[in-house]
Design a protein around this motif. Sequence first.
Motif, PDB file in Angstrom:
ATOM      1  N   ASN A 123      40.074  35.519  41.225  1.00 57.36           N
ATOM      2  CA  ASN A 123      41.359  34.897  41.574  1.00 57.36           C
ATOM      3  C   ASN A 123      42.204  34.745  40.324  1.00 57.36           C
ATOM      4  N   VAL A 124      43.302  35.452  40.288  1.00 53.99           N
ATOM      5  CA  VAL A 124      44.227  35.273  39.170  1.00 53.99           C
ATOM      6  C   VAL A 124      45.424  34.523  39.751  1.00 53.99           C
ATOM      7  N   ILE A 125      45.620  33.307  39.293  1.00 53.50           N
ATOM      8  CA  ILE A 125      46.705  32.501  39.855  1.00 53.50           C
ATOM      9  C   ILE A 125      47.853  32.503  38.856  1.00 53.50           C
ATOM     10  N   LEU A 159      44.154  40.725  33.785  1.00 48.06           N
ATOM     11  CA  LEU A 159      43.043  40.036  34.458  1.00 48.06           C
ATOM     12  C   LEU A 159      42.828  40.588  35.862  1.00 48.06           C
ATOM     13  N   SER A 160      43.914  40.984  36.516  1.00 43.91           N
ATOM     14  CA  SER A 160      43.735  41.539  37.863  1.00 43.91           C
ATOM     15  C   SER A 160      42.978  42.860  37.758  1.00 43.91           C
ATOM     16  N   ARG A 161      43.260  43.629  36.705  1.00 46.54           N
ATOM     17  CA  ARG A 161      42.560  44.907  36.515  1.00 46.54           C
ATOM     18  C   ARG A 161      41.123  44.720  36.062  1.00 46.54           C
ATOM     19  N   LEU A 162      40.851  43.584  35.431  1.00 44.52           N
ATOM     20  CA  LEU A 162      39.462  43.312  35.035  1.00 44.52           C
ATOM     21  C   LEU A 162      38.685  42.770  36.235  1.00 44.52           C
ATOM     22  N   ASP A 163      39.367  42.736  37.385  1.00 40.13           N
ATOM     23  CA  ASP A 163      38.759  42.267  38.631  1.00 40.13           C
ATOM     24  C   ASP A 163      38.289  40.832  38.577  1.00 40.13           C
ATOM     25  N   ILE A 203      50.951  26.230  48.838  1.00 35.85           N
ATOM     26  CA  ILE A 203      50.006  27.296  49.202  1.00 35.85           C
ATOM     27  C   ILE A 203      49.998  28.406  48.146  1.00 35.85           C
ATOM     28  N   LEU A 204      48.962  29.237  48.213  1.00 32.80           N
ATOM     29  CA  LEU A 204      48.890  30.403  47.321  1.00 32.80           C
ATOM     30  C   LEU A 204      49.288  31.624  48.138  1.00 32.80           C
ATOM     31  N   VAL A 205      50.245  32.380  47.627  1.00 26.68           N
ATOM     32  CA  VAL A 205      50.682  33.582  48.355  1.00 26.68           C
ATOM     33  C   VAL A 205      50.717  34.769  47.402  1.00 26.68           C
ATOM     34  N   PRO A 206      50.739  35.995  47.925  1.00 22.43           N
ATOM     35  CA  PRO A 206      50.864  37.154  47.033  1.00 22.43           C
ATOM     36  C   PRO A 206      52.221  37.123  46.304  1.00 22.43           C
ATOM     37  N   ARG A 230      48.572  42.593  43.426  1.00 25.76           N
ATOM     38  CA  ARG A 230      47.233  43.143  43.619  1.00 25.76           C
ATOM     39  C   ARG A 230      46.481  42.145  44.474  1.00 25.76           C
ATOM     40  N   ASP A 231      45.435  42.571  45.164  1.00 27.53           N
ATOM     41  CA  ASP A 231      44.876  41.605  46.119  1.00 27.53           C
ATOM     42  C   ASP A 231      44.134  40.436  45.482  1.00 27.53           C
ATOM     43  N   ASN A 232      43.965  40.435  44.170  1.00 23.53           N
ATOM     44  CA  ASN A 232      43.364  39.258  43.536  1.00 23.53           C
ATOM     45  C   ASN A 232      44.389  38.413  42.783  1.00 23.53           C
TER      46      ASN A 232
END
Length: 486
Positions: A127-129, A120-124, A159-162, A145-147
């Motif tokens: 927000n992939v949580i 999903l991150s590669r499909l852009d 919180i949401l973090v990388p 990845r930044d998403n």
Amino acid sequence: MWEELYEEAVKDAIKELENVDGVFVAYNANIDLIRFLSEEDVQRLVDMVDSRELIRRMTEYPRRIDTPLDLIARLMISIEGGKAAEVPVYAMEIDGWLRENVGFDEKRLGGQAGIITHLLSRLDIRNVIAYIPWLSPEIAELIERDNVFCPVIKNGKPILVPPTEACEKGKGKTNWILEYRKGMNITVGDKRIVCPRDNRLILSFRPPWIRIEMKNELLNRIHNICAHIDGAILSGYQMIKKEYEDGTTYHHYVRNSVEVIKRLREVSPNAKVHVEFTSIQDREIRETILREIVKLNVHSLGLDAVEVANALNVLGHEEIASRIIKRERTENLFEGTKRLFQELELERVHLHALGHYICIRSKEDGVEGAEVERDALLFASALTASRAMKGDVKSREDALLGLHVPVYNDIDYLLEFLTRYEGCETVMEGIVEGEDFYCVIVPTKVVDNPVATVGLGDTISASAFVVNLSKLSKDKSLFCPVNPQN
Ligand code: GLC
């Protein structure tokens, strides 16, 4: 004609995926150690044990692997049927045995949720949580990845973090994947086993501390940080055990998972929930997961033919289950998928078989919904063909590459069966209407020599599901009361 439908569907999905704001993914991510076995490798393993003992153990059908004999028996069962399987291993010393006697060719990100998060991150997807209870630094690096964001509690606050900020040292899980090829010819005593299909056996190592669970501290506040999602994809339930050392039982983990879904849907009531199924060895746990999680809280289910049979088997449909196990004929697969759809009262059940996908879906979204589904399946098939060729997905556009793979056309027989014997009516190419469902069938693009088979099912199911979301998401503002991005 299918080629034209493919091209249109892929181009359209590449645009439409822009509409998806967020998808929540949980639970299982791990490292996969992959070994591509040759015929000689398999014969050498078989020759390590007494052939009579091996045949006996194959007949007994070990449901967990405690010894090398169990492992070789399950490998031979899998090779004989060409059927994928995932078998739990609690005896951690088997890992040492594999390193010494088998070795691996590749190390990759694995686990359904790990593979799906990466996809999903590669499909852009914006927000992939990803919620992975045992996120190790190694796995975090692979999904970074930044998403991609992970929900955690920091300084008492959710919180949401990388991923690389959410991970913890000392956690993590490693599985072994034994891939084998069609046509392998193995001798076991005076028996000859010829493998009918490329597939794999997964040895799922389950360290005692593994839990499919969201702790209360986060659970009670998850809705504050996942305020708008279009959907959730859940997997990893196969890890749930009957009893734990601390006295808890599988009921606790099933309830916890239901609670997670409820919290997410409290703030995103329109979010659709998909479960990606797999082998669950224990029948009682399998039935509970299907009845209490899937039937009552989930909209969409993705699975392969063996998994359809295994699910039907514990839901009181043994006859059709055994017909599927004996012969994966398309009409049996249709019948089984339809029964699951009805029994579990789902919105859609997506079966992926070699050469075609069958999706039974409710009539709620009308024939337009069925058309969206057909496009979703075609995009999934093209994307997966490119993953099978290259071993990875790097962007949505990869699906364009998959368009060059020819379709494996064997759906005419099923279409004829449905209209002739099942009283269905063809409404569009690949779409037939039954009394309480649409059945969408597409011929898929099959790559002759896939780089690996592991992870293809997850790619198919998740990409088809998000294309469905992208088209449904258009009118989400009508339904979703909380959207922090607006
Ligand atoms: C299961 C296995 C994992 C594998 C994945 C592929 O989740 O546990 O090792 O990567 O399936 O579908």
